[in-house]
Design an enzyme around this catalytic site. Structure first.
Site, mmCIF file in Angstrom:
data_model
loop_
_atom_site.group_PDB
_atom_site.id
_atom_site.type_symbol
_atom_site.label_atom_id
_atom_site.label_comp_id
_atom_site.label_asym_id
_atom_site.label_seq_id
_atom_site.Cartn_x
_atom_site.Cartn_y
_atom_site.Cartn_z
ATOM 1 N N SER A 1 0.860 -1.185 0.000
ATOM 2 C CA SER A 1 0.000 0.000 0.000
ATOM 3 C C SER A 1 0.890 1.226 0.000
ATOM 4 O O SER A 1 2.033 1.174 0.470
ATOM 5 C CB SER A 1 -0.898 0.014 1.244
ATOM 6 N N TYR B 1 -2.761 -0.251 10.735
ATOM 7 C CA TYR B 1 -2.685 -0.686 9.337
ATOM 8 C C TYR B 1 -1.371 -0.237 8.712
ATOM 9 O O TYR B 1 -0.690 -1.019 8.031
ATOM 10 C CB TYR B 1 -3.865 -0.116 8.545
#
Length: 235
Positions: A137, A150
């Protein structure tokens, strides 16, 4: 370009979103796709289109990870590509996170990648070739509010893949990492097709095309890292 015809590719998190798009595109290019996810029903629906192998499994369980590799080798006799796409996310203030949620996110995003790579690497090294593609990501390269857990998981996944890249390069095995920005998927309980998502989010097919680009690069070309995000995304 590297021809994907008959190459054996494992894709985790394949039942929906990015993983499903990757599995469909690789099958379209002639690859033998091994689709992995926890939902057996969604996998069977996908497998009817990819005509490969569907393996319901939890990538965070060591016995499941080894089973995925063993079943692939039993069915096809080899493994060429491993796409570590399975991932989960949750966003909140640090003090509002429960330890169990930390474990869930790290189990899938980090431990899952570790276990699949650990099971696949001996085979890749023995054959002197192979390609691991990690779907990380863009938050592995930045920080933001509510992203403590996260973001930490994606930084960890990125560091692991980067180190593995250096370990495997002398053995002829490639490791590439893709860093998507916002993608219109079910991620974090979102529903695809939300208002204005076409203007602010990437599509799962965009990430699938990035994977294809990396995998089809000539053997002497190594794409270590590829960032892809919508032009409207703020950093």
């Amino acid at each position: 370009m590297n021809d994907l015809t008959d190459q054996v590719a494992i894709v985790t998190g394949a039942s929906r979103g990015i993983g499903r798009a990757i599995a469909l595109l690789l099958a379209l290019q002639g690859a033998k796709v091994v689709a992995v996810a926890r939902s057996a029903e969604e996998l069977e629906e996908l497998n009817a289109k990819t005509h490969g192998l569907a393996i319901p499994a939890d990538v965070s369980a060591e016995e499941d990870a080894q089973h995925i590799i063993n079943e692939t080798l039993s069915q096809y006799g080899r493994l060429d590509i491993l796409v570590c796409n399975a991932g989960v996310g949750s966003f909140n203030l640090l003090e509002n996170f429960e330890a169990a949620e930390w474990d869930r996110i790290f189990d899938i995003n980090v431990k899952g990648t570790f276990l699949l790579c650990k099971a696949a690497v001996p085979h890749f090294k023995a054959q002197g070739r192979g390609h691991i593609v990690g779907i990380a990501s863009d938050v592995a390269k930045r920080t933001f509010e509510h992203g403590t857990v996260y973001g930490a998981s994606k930084y960890a996944q990125d560091a692991m893949l980067g180190s593995l890249r250096k370990e495997l390069r002398p053995h002829g095995v490639k490791v590439s990492t893709i860093y998507p920005g916002l993608v219109d998927t079910y991620f974090n309980d979102s529903k695809p097709g939300a208002a204005d998502s076409e203007k602010t989010h990437l599509r799962p097919s965009d990430i699938a095309q990035a994977v294809r680009y990396i995998l089809e690069a000539p053997p002497h070309v190594v794409v270590d890292e590829l960032m892809i995000h919508p032009m409207t995304q703020e950093w």
